[in-house]
Design a protein around this motif. Structure first.
Motif, PDB file in Angstrom:
ATOM      1  N   GLU A 115       0.879  -1.316  -0.147  1.00 57.20           N
ATOM      2  CA  GLU A 115      -0.014   0.056   0.148  1.00 57.20           C
ATOM      3  C   GLU A 115       0.936   1.225   0.075  1.00 57.20           C
ATOM      4  O   GLU A 115       0.641   2.101  -0.936  1.00 57.20           O
ATOM      5  N   THR A 116       1.934   1.315   0.536  1.00 60.01           N
ATOM      6  CA  THR A 116       2.594   2.392   0.895  1.00 60.01           C
ATOM      7  C   THR A 116       3.528   2.612  -0.352  1.00 60.01           C
ATOM      8  O   THR A 116       3.712   3.708  -0.938  1.00 60.01           O
ATOM      9  N   THR A 117       4.245   1.381  -1.081  1.00 63.11           N
ATOM     10  CA  THR A 117       4.574   1.625  -2.301  1.00 63.11           C
ATOM     11  C   THR A 117       3.853   2.185  -3.325  1.00 63.11           C
ATOM     12  O   THR A 117       4.354   2.990  -4.020  1.00 63.11           O
ATOM     13  N   PHE A 118       2.719   1.791  -3.418  1.00 64.38           N
ATOM     14  CA  PHE A 118       1.583   2.470  -4.406  1.00 64.38           C
ATOM     15  C   PHE A 118       1.453   3.759  -4.081  1.00 64.38           C
ATOM     16  O   PHE A 118       1.060   4.796  -4.956  1.00 64.38           O
ATOM     17  N   LYS A 119       1.180   4.158  -2.852  1.00 67.59           N
ATOM     18  CA  LYS A 119       0.815   5.492  -2.538  1.00 67.59           C
ATOM     19  C   LYS A 119       2.068   6.512  -2.986  1.00 67.59           C
ATOM     20  O   LYS A 119       1.979   7.676  -3.323  1.00 67.59           O
ATOM     21  N   ILE A 120       3.241   6.023  -2.558  1.00 64.50           N
ATOM     22  CA  ILE A 120       4.430   6.944  -2.996  1.00 64.50           C
ATOM     23  C   ILE A 120       4.321   7.077  -4.678  1.00 64.50           C
ATOM     24  O   ILE A 120       4.853   7.871  -5.001  1.00 64.50           O
TER      25      ILE A 120
END
Length: 151
Positions: free
Chosen positions: A2-7
């Motif tokens: 989720e964080t990877t995609f948000k960044i």
């Protein structure tokens, strides 16, 4: 992830802002002392992501071969990018991100051909490639922030 995609989404929206803010002439300008321009950096991050994630996963890339060749590692701008191509890159910025997220959710990335990047990262999975891609895109965002000072 989720964080990877948000960044990644944040990065891609910053790239989109460059397209929406600068004129075609500004996007194509290569300032003295630089080897590329704003629009080349945008095309480059699009095709490199496809190579890192799809190609090394044994899946077809979602960009045409001529676009890949124009912006791949080691390439440089050789002619002016047209309005039509800028429009295409604008669409690809977000659509390919959404496709990758969907393909990840659907477990399409089942194998990966190990790859060592020019910066020394050894990638062994599509997940690692997606995480490294954020690093790569941030580097190019930094280059673009520097280029914009001279256009």
């Amino acid at each position: 992830m989720e964080t990877t995609f948000k960044i990644w989404s944040t990065n891609r929206n910053l790239y989109l802002n460059f397209i929406n803010t600068y004129s075609l002439e500004q996007l194509n300008k290569i300032p003295d002392g630089f080897s590329n321009n704003l629009i080349w950096n945008i095309g480059h991050v699009i095709v490199v992501q496809q190579g890192l994630v799809y190609k090394f996963s044994g899946l077809p890339m979602n960009v045409l071969d001529d676009l890949f060749e124009k912006y791949k590692n080691g390439s440089k701008p050789t002619k002016t990018t047209t309005d039509e191509e800028v429009s295409e890159l604008k669409v690809l910025l977000l659509s390919l991100m959404e496709k990758t997220k969907q393909d990840f959710a659907n477990d399409k990335f089942n194998s990966y051909k190990e790859y060592s990047t020019s910066t020394g990262f050894n990638l062994t999975s599509a997940k690692e490639a997606m995480e490294f891609n954020n690093y790569h895109e941030a580097l190019h965002l930094g280059f673009m922030m520097n280029i914009r000072k001279f256009i």
